[in-house]
Design a protein around this motif. Structure first.
Motif, PDB file in Angstrom:
ATOM      1  N   ILE A   1     -20.845 -17.897   9.810  1.00 24.24           N
ATOM      2  CA  ILE A   1     -19.591 -17.187   9.592  1.00 24.24           C
ATOM      3  C   ILE A   1     -19.474 -16.165  10.723  1.00 24.24           C
ATOM      4  O   ILE A   1     -20.417 -15.418  10.988  1.00 24.24           O
ATOM      5  CB  ILE A   1     -19.589 -16.484   8.226  1.00 24.24           C
ATOM      6  N   ALA A   2     -18.330 -16.154  11.382  1.00 17.79           N
ATOM      7  CA  ALA A   2     -18.157 -15.246  12.517  1.00 17.79           C
ATOM      8  C   ALA A   2     -16.710 -14.777  12.583  1.00 17.79           C
ATOM      9  O   ALA A   2     -15.791 -15.516  12.192  1.00 17.79           O
ATOM     10  CB  ALA A   2     -18.534 -15.935  13.818  1.00 17.79           C
ATOM     11  N   PRO A   3     -16.492 -13.582  13.102  1.00 17.95           N
ATOM     12  CA  PRO A   3     -15.117 -13.153  13.376  1.00 17.95           C
ATOM     13  C   PRO A   3     -14.478 -14.107  14.391  1.00 17.95           C
ATOM     14  O   PRO A   3     -15.131 -14.540  15.348  1.00 17.95           O
ATOM     15  CB  PRO A   3     -15.289 -11.755  13.977  1.00 17.95           C
ATOM     16  N   ARG A   4     -13.238 -14.423  14.167  1.00 17.85           N
ATOM     17  CA  ARG A   4     -12.515 -15.376  15.029  1.00 17.85           C
ATOM     18  C   ARG A   4     -12.584 -14.954  16.504  1.00 17.85           C
ATOM     19  O   ARG A   4     -12.847 -15.780  17.383  1.00 17.85           O
ATOM     20  CB  ARG A   4     -11.064 -15.488  14.575  1.00 17.85           C
ATOM     21  N   ALA A   5     -12.377 -13.675  16.793  1.00 19.61           N
ATOM     22  CA  ALA A   5     -12.381 -13.209  18.188  1.00 19.61           C
ATOM     23  C   ALA A   5     -13.741 -13.406  18.847  1.00 19.61           C
ATOM     24  O   ALA A   5     -13.820 -13.771  20.022  1.00 19.61           O
ATOM     25  CB  ALA A   5     -11.967 -11.738  18.254  1.00 19.61           C
ATOM     26  N   LEU A   6     -14.812 -13.191  18.106  1.00 13.31           N
ATOM     27  CA  LEU A   6     -16.156 -13.385  18.648  1.00 13.31           C
ATOM     28  C   LEU A   6     -16.383 -14.862  18.981  1.00 13.31           C
ATOM     29  O   LEU A   6     -16.935 -15.194  20.030  1.00 13.31           O
ATOM     30  CB  LEU A   6     -17.209 -12.886  17.653  1.00 13.31           C
ATOM     31  N   TRP A   7     -15.930 -15.738  18.103  1.00 12.16           N
ATOM     32  CA  TRP A   7     -16.089 -17.164  18.354  1.00 12.16           C
ATOM     33  C   TRP A   7     -15.225 -17.616  19.530  1.00 12.16           C
ATOM     34  O   TRP A   7     -15.645 -18.416  20.364  1.00 12.16           O
ATOM     35  CB  TRP A   7     -15.802 -18.003  17.109  1.00 12.16           C
ATOM     36  N   GLN A   8     -14.002 -17.105  19.618  1.00  7.93           N
ATOM     37  CA  GLN A   8     -13.131 -17.466  20.731  1.00  7.93           C
ATOM     38  C   GLN A   8     -13.745 -17.029  22.061  1.00  7.93           C
ATOM     39  O   GLN A   8     -13.639 -17.744  23.057  1.00  7.93           O
ATOM     40  CB  GLN A   8     -11.741 -16.861  20.544  1.00  7.93           C
ATOM     41  N   ALA A   9     -14.401 -15.887  22.087  1.00  9.63           N
ATOM     42  CA  ALA A   9     -15.089 -15.428  23.298  1.00  9.63           C
ATOM     43  C   ALA A   9     -16.215 -16.392  23.660  1.00  9.63           C
ATOM     44  O   ALA A   9     -16.428 -16.704  24.837  1.00  9.63           O
ATOM     45  CB  ALA A   9     -15.624 -14.013  23.105  1.00  9.63           C
ATOM     46  N   ALA A  10     -16.931 -16.882  22.653  1.00  8.57           N
ATOM     47  CA  ALA A  10     -18.003 -17.849  22.906  1.00  8.57           C
ATOM     48  C   ALA A  10     -17.445 -19.141  23.487  1.00  8.57           C
ATOM     49  O   ALA A  10     -18.014 -19.706  24.430  1.00  8.57           O
ATOM     50  CB  ALA A  10     -18.768 -18.132  21.614  1.00  8.57           C
ATOM     51  N   GLU A  11     -16.344 -19.595  22.945  1.00  8.38           N
ATOM     52  CA  GLU A  11     -15.723 -20.817  23.472  1.00  8.38           C
ATOM     53  C   GLU A  11     -15.280 -20.615  24.925  1.00  8.38           C
ATOM     54  O   GLU A  11     -15.402 -21.531  25.737  1.00  8.38           O
ATOM     55  CB  GLU A  11     -14.536 -21.231  22.604  1.00  8.38           C
ATOM     56  N   ALA A  12     -14.784 -19.431  25.237  1.00 11.97           N
ATOM     57  CA  ALA A  12     -14.317 -19.151  26.596  1.00 11.97           C
ATOM     58  C   ALA A  12     -15.466 -19.112  27.603  1.00 11.97           C
ATOM     59  O   ALA A  12     -15.316 -19.549  28.742  1.00 11.97           O
ATOM     60  CB  ALA A  12     -13.549 -17.831  26.627  1.00 11.97           C
ATOM     61  N   THR A  13     -16.625 -18.609  27.165  1.00  8.22           N
ATOM     62  CA  THR A  13     -17.767 -18.495  28.077  1.00  8.22           C
ATOM     63  C   THR A  13     -18.701 -19.692  28.007  1.00  8.22           C
ATOM     64  O   THR A  13     -19.549 -19.867  28.877  1.00  8.22           O
ATOM     65  CB  THR A  13     -18.581 -17.223  27.790  1.00  8.22           C
TER      66      THR A  13
ATOM     67  N   SER B   1     -25.175 -24.057   0.188  1.00 13.19           N
ATOM     68  CA  SER B   1     -25.294 -23.338  -1.080  1.00 13.19           C
ATOM     69  C   SER B   1     -25.406 -21.825  -0.897  1.00 13.19           C
ATOM     70  O   SER B   1     -25.234 -21.073  -1.856  1.00 13.19           O
ATOM     71  CB  SER B   1     -26.485 -23.864  -1.884  1.00 13.19           C
ATOM     72  N   GLN B   2     -25.658 -21.352   0.314  1.00 14.09           N
ATOM     73  CA  GLN B   2     -25.818 -19.921   0.586  1.00 14.09           C
ATOM     74  C   GLN B   2     -24.576 -19.285   1.201  1.00 14.09           C
ATOM     75  O   GLN B   2     -24.444 -18.054   1.200  1.00 14.09           O
ATOM     76  CB  GLN B   2     -26.996 -19.706   1.549  1.00 14.09           C
ATOM     77  N   ALA B   3     -23.666 -20.076   1.742  1.00  9.77           N
ATOM     78  CA  ALA B   3     -22.568 -19.556   2.554  1.00  9.77           C
ATOM     79  C   ALA B   3     -21.647 -18.613   1.790  1.00  9.77           C
ATOM     80  O   ALA B   3     -21.266 -17.558   2.321  1.00  9.77           O
ATOM     81  CB  ALA B   3     -21.773 -20.712   3.159  1.00  9.77           C
ATOM     82  N   ALA B   4     -21.258 -18.940   0.575  1.00  9.84           N
ATOM     83  CA  ALA B   4     -20.329 -18.081  -0.177  1.00  9.84           C
ATOM     84  C   ALA B   4     -20.957 -16.722  -0.464  1.00  9.84           C
ATOM     85  O   ALA B   4     -20.292 -15.683  -0.348  1.00  9.84           O
ATOM     86  CB  ALA B   4     -19.895 -18.766  -1.467  1.00  9.84           C
ATOM     87  N   GLU B   5     -22.236 -16.701  -0.822  1.00  6.67           N
ATOM     88  CA  GLU B   5     -22.908 -15.432  -1.077  1.00  6.67           C
ATOM     89  C   GLU B   5     -23.027 -14.614   0.213  1.00  6.67           C
ATOM     90  O   GLU B   5     -22.876 -13.389   0.197  1.00  6.67           O
ATOM     91  CB  GLU B   5     -24.284 -15.660  -1.688  1.00  6.67           C
ATOM     92  N   THR B   6     -23.283 -15.281   1.319  1.00  9.69           N
ATOM     93  CA  THR B   6     -23.338 -14.586   2.603  1.00  9.69           C
ATOM     94  C   THR B   6     -21.987 -13.935   2.911  1.00  9.69           C
ATOM     95  O   THR B   6     -21.927 -12.777   3.331  1.00  9.69           O
ATOM     96  CB  THR B   6     -23.732 -15.564   3.727  1.00  9.69           C
ATOM     97  N   ALA B   7     -20.904 -14.665   2.692  1.00 10.15           N
ATOM     98  CA  ALA B   7     -19.569 -14.112   2.942  1.00 10.15           C
ATOM     99  C   ALA B   7     -19.315 -12.898   2.053  1.00 10.15           C
ATOM    100  O   ALA B   7     -18.821 -11.872   2.523  1.00 10.15           O
ATOM    101  CB  ALA B   7     -18.509 -15.180   2.707  1.00 10.15           C
ATOM    102  N   ALA B   8     -19.671 -13.002   0.780  1.00  8.30           N
ATOM    103  CA  ALA B   8     -19.444 -11.901  -0.153  1.00  8.30           C
ATOM    104  C   ALA B   8     -20.292 -10.677   0.200  1.00  8.30           C
ATOM    105  O   ALA B   8     -19.839  -9.544   0.095  1.00  8.30           O
ATOM    106  CB  ALA B   8     -19.738 -12.357  -1.580  1.00  8.30           C
TER     107      ALA B   8
ATOM    108  N   LEU C   1     -15.464 -20.364   9.861  1.00  7.29           N
ATOM    109  CA  LEU C   1     -16.690 -20.994   9.394  1.00  7.29           C
ATOM    110  C   LEU C   1     -17.030 -22.095  10.391  1.00  7.29           C
ATOM    111  O   LEU C   1     -16.201 -22.963  10.679  1.00  7.29           O
ATOM    112  CB  LEU C   1     -16.504 -21.583   7.998  1.00  7.29           C
ATOM    113  N   ILE C   2     -18.238 -22.020  10.929  1.00  9.83           N
ATOM    114  CA  ILE C   2     -18.672 -22.944  11.974  1.00  9.83           C
ATOM    115  C   ILE C   2     -19.769 -23.829  11.402  1.00  9.83           C
ATOM    116  O   ILE C   2     -20.800 -23.321  10.946  1.00  9.83           O
ATOM    117  CB  ILE C   2     -19.194 -22.151  13.190  1.00  9.83           C
TER     118      ILE C   2
END
Length: 116
Positions: free
Chosen positions: A8-20, A41-48, A59-60
């Motif tokens: 799980i990552a902020p959209r802007a952080l992921w877009q920067a990764a795609e750019a670089t 099974s862990q992703a929803a708890e991580t988000a919360a 979500l990647i």
């Protein structure tokens, strides 16, 4: 069948990764020395726990088999084994990226994830 782990990552952080062309992780990943992932099974708890109220997330889904020995499952929250990547994330290991919006109940709305 491909085994997937999820980031799980902020959209802007992921877009920067795609750019670089490289994803070195979020600031917390860099501080800890590895990129944090979750299983289906862990992703929803991580988000919360770590992303409450954030509506700017993606979500990647990452193919674990493409990460080699740099991916380790280690004991973390509640004694569960969590996937940790001790290397930059190669973008060619990414299977898909989807928005992770908030629902009217304030919880993140996940796409259907493959549990293995």
């Amino acid at each position: 069948m491909t085994h997937l782990v999820y980031k799980i990552a902020p959209r802007a952080l992921w877009q920067a990764a795609e750019a670089t062309g490289v994803f070195d992780g979020a600031p917390i990943d860099q501080a800890d020395g590895y990129i944090h992932f979750s299983t289906a099974s862990q992703a929803a708890e991580t988000a919360a726990k770590h992303f409450t109220g954030r509506n700017d997330l993606v979500l990647i889904a990452v193919e674990a088999d493409k990460l080699g020995t740099a991916l380790r499952y280690e004991v973390s929250r509640g004694g569960d084994l969590f996937p940790h990547l001790y290397a930059p994330l190669p973008l060619d290991a990414v299977s898909w990226i989807k928005p992770l919006p908030l629902g009217s109940d304030g919880k993140h709305k996940f796409p259907e994830l493959r549990h293995e």
